[in-house]
Design an enzyme around this catalytic site. Structure first.
Site, short mmCIF file in Angstrom:
data_model
loop_
_atom_site.label_atom_id
_atom_site.label_comp_id
_atom_site.label_asym_id
_atom_site.label_seq_id
_atom_site.Cartn_x
_atom_site.Cartn_y
_atom_site.Cartn_z
N ASP A 115 41.92 47.03 33.10
CA ASP A 115 41.41 45.81 33.72
C ASP A 115 42.20 45.46 34.98
OD1 ASP A 115 40.08 43.46 34.22
OD2 ASP A 115 41.02 42.32 32.60
N ASP A 326 36.59 45.04 41.69
CA ASP A 326 36.79 45.01 40.24
C ASP A 326 36.34 46.31 39.61
OD1 ASP A 326 37.50 43.72 37.80
OD2 ASP A 326 35.40 43.27 37.43
#
Length: 451
Positions: A115, A326
């Protein structure tokens, strides 16, 4: 020459030789003890296990993309002595790729969600108060000779917990995400091993702060926890002390292919042929300091610059807008004013009306009967600050949906007050280098399967 002078000269020469030998031995000793300058691991797609059709893959991806985009910001809270958390909810859009590591001594598998939007690395630990199912054995601190607890008085604990602290208290944490997923437990340090496989021991690095989660909910996808690759002091990137990392995502529809993630000296970009490396400054929002923001200045299709007003994607003082890079969001999200212009232009190129015109979901356009292949389309160009143009080929922003016989844009809209997101579908076969020390994102098109 007097014999005493000769003796002095010989002694001086011997001392010089001895000094050189000591310097050589010291350099050999220090170089042998120096940590590696780079580390390598592999990312695997969370849907790589089992047989999934292309339509199912896109359907699952679209659902997760909507879910993550609606819950982008993690939030922090302290850990109380009694938890009132509800039962584990096995739903999370927190990441799309699993990072393969090992933890402890002797090492045990640590397959975690990678992440780029959070910092804390954590894994489920014994004795589990509340844990989600995992395929491998749950990590046990008692079975590892390299585990060390972090006291709450330590500076390492400050980003996590700083209330009601005494010198002997363990560093307790509760790390919560926007979708309700969370991990709670104690902070410790451990040895992580990169690149281990049968017959190959891999490269180990000790003293990595991590969360030993005994109460966890909402995360699964064949993982045992999360690896935080954000910009904070607790992120794996910061703790390795390498200052930069890169990843290169392989073909989204070939889930059997692993994608390399590289740290430190191994993270350098590998262009193919005449491909040029492009760089743009990384921005930081005080409202979400762990995330990687960039400045998107405009969008083109082919040579046509779209009529999107200047400043549409700018990061604002109140933390709204801006564009986040992201790894965990599948489809790129554009704030509505820019999204509508892109959709209208694609509809004009295809000569087909958009099916779901009023929705902010990924738009689809009817495909002519008997034409399951995407038509020829111009490149989409994302213009980032500093002249960094990211050229996206048709397959990086369009796909064919066999269930609805439609051509669909792998870009969705978001409310005008939220942020835009550069998703991982658009990042296929583009190596992305995050240089935290310099504050710069660099990228280059390449064949990620060959890195």
């Amino acid at each position: 020459m007097h014999w005493l002078s000769v003796l002095r000269l010989r002694s001086k020469g011997a001392m010089q030789v001895l000094t050189l030998l000591l310097i050589l031995l010291a350099s050999l000793c220090c170089s042998a003890a120096s940590p590696p300058s780079g580390y390598r691991s592999t990312l695997s797609h969370i849907d790589s296990h089992g047989v999934i059709t292309k339509a199912e893959l896109m359907s699952r991806a679209a659902h997760r993309s909507r879910h993550r985009a609606s819950t982008m910001l993690p939030r922090y809270s302290t850990m109380s002595t009694s938890s009132n958390a509800g039962p584990a909810r096995l739903r999370s859009g927190q990441a799309e790729y699993l990072m393969e590591l090992a933890i402890g001594t002797p090492p045990v598998p640590f397959v975690a969600l990678a992440d780029t939007g959070s910092d804390l690395t954590w894994t489920q630990c014994k004795p589990c108060k509340l844990c989600f199912p995992q395929d491998t054995a749950i990590y046990d601190t008692a079975a590892s000779s390299s585990f060390s607890a972090v006291p709450c008085s330590s500076a390492t604990c400050l980003p996590i917990w700083s209330r009601n602290c005494t010198a002997s208290s363990p560093c307790r944490y509760r790390y919560a995400y926007g979708d309700g997923a969370y991990s709670a437990g104690v902070l410790g340090t451990e040895t992580l091993t990169f690149g281990s496989s049968p017959g190959a021991p891999g490269v180990s690095v000790g003293g990595i702060a991590f969360g030993c989660g005994i109460d966890n909910g909402g995360l699964s996808y064949n993982s045992t926890g999360t690896v935080g690759l954000g910009r904070g002091s607790l992120s794996l990137v910061a703790q390795l002390g390498v200052g930069k990392f890169s990843y290169c995502l392989t073909d989204f529809f070939n889930t059997s292919l692993g994608s390399p993630v590289l740290f430190g000296s191994l993270a350098e970009l590998t262009p193919i042929g005449s491909a040029a490396v492009k760089s743009t400054p990384l921005l930081q929002s005080p409202f979400s300091p762990s995330r990687y923001y960039v400045s998107l200045e405009g969008i083109s299709f082919g040579d046509a610059r779209l009529p999107i007003p200047n400043g549409t994607f700018d990061l604002r003082a109140d933390g709204s807008r801006g564009m986040i890079v992201d790894s965990g969001t599948i489809f790129t999200k554009l704030v509505e004013p820019g999204f509508r212009v892109v959709v209208d232009h694609v509809a004009g190129v295809l000569g087909q009306p958009v099916v779901n015109a009023s929705s902010l979901d990924s738009p689809c356009f009817p495909a002519p009967a008997g034409e399951p292949e995407l038509p020829a389309m111009p490149n989409m160009v994302l213009h980032f600050a500093g002249g960094a143009d990211m050229r996206l080929h048709r397959d990086n922003y369009m796909y064919f949906d066999p269930e609805s016989s439609s051509f669909c844009l792998s870009i969705a809209g978001s409310s005008s007050a939220s942020s835009s997101v550069l998703g991982n579908f658009q990042q296929q076969n583009i190596q992305m280098l995050f240089d935290i020390t310099v504050g710069q994102l660099s990228f280059v098109p390449t064949d990620c399967s060959k890195l």
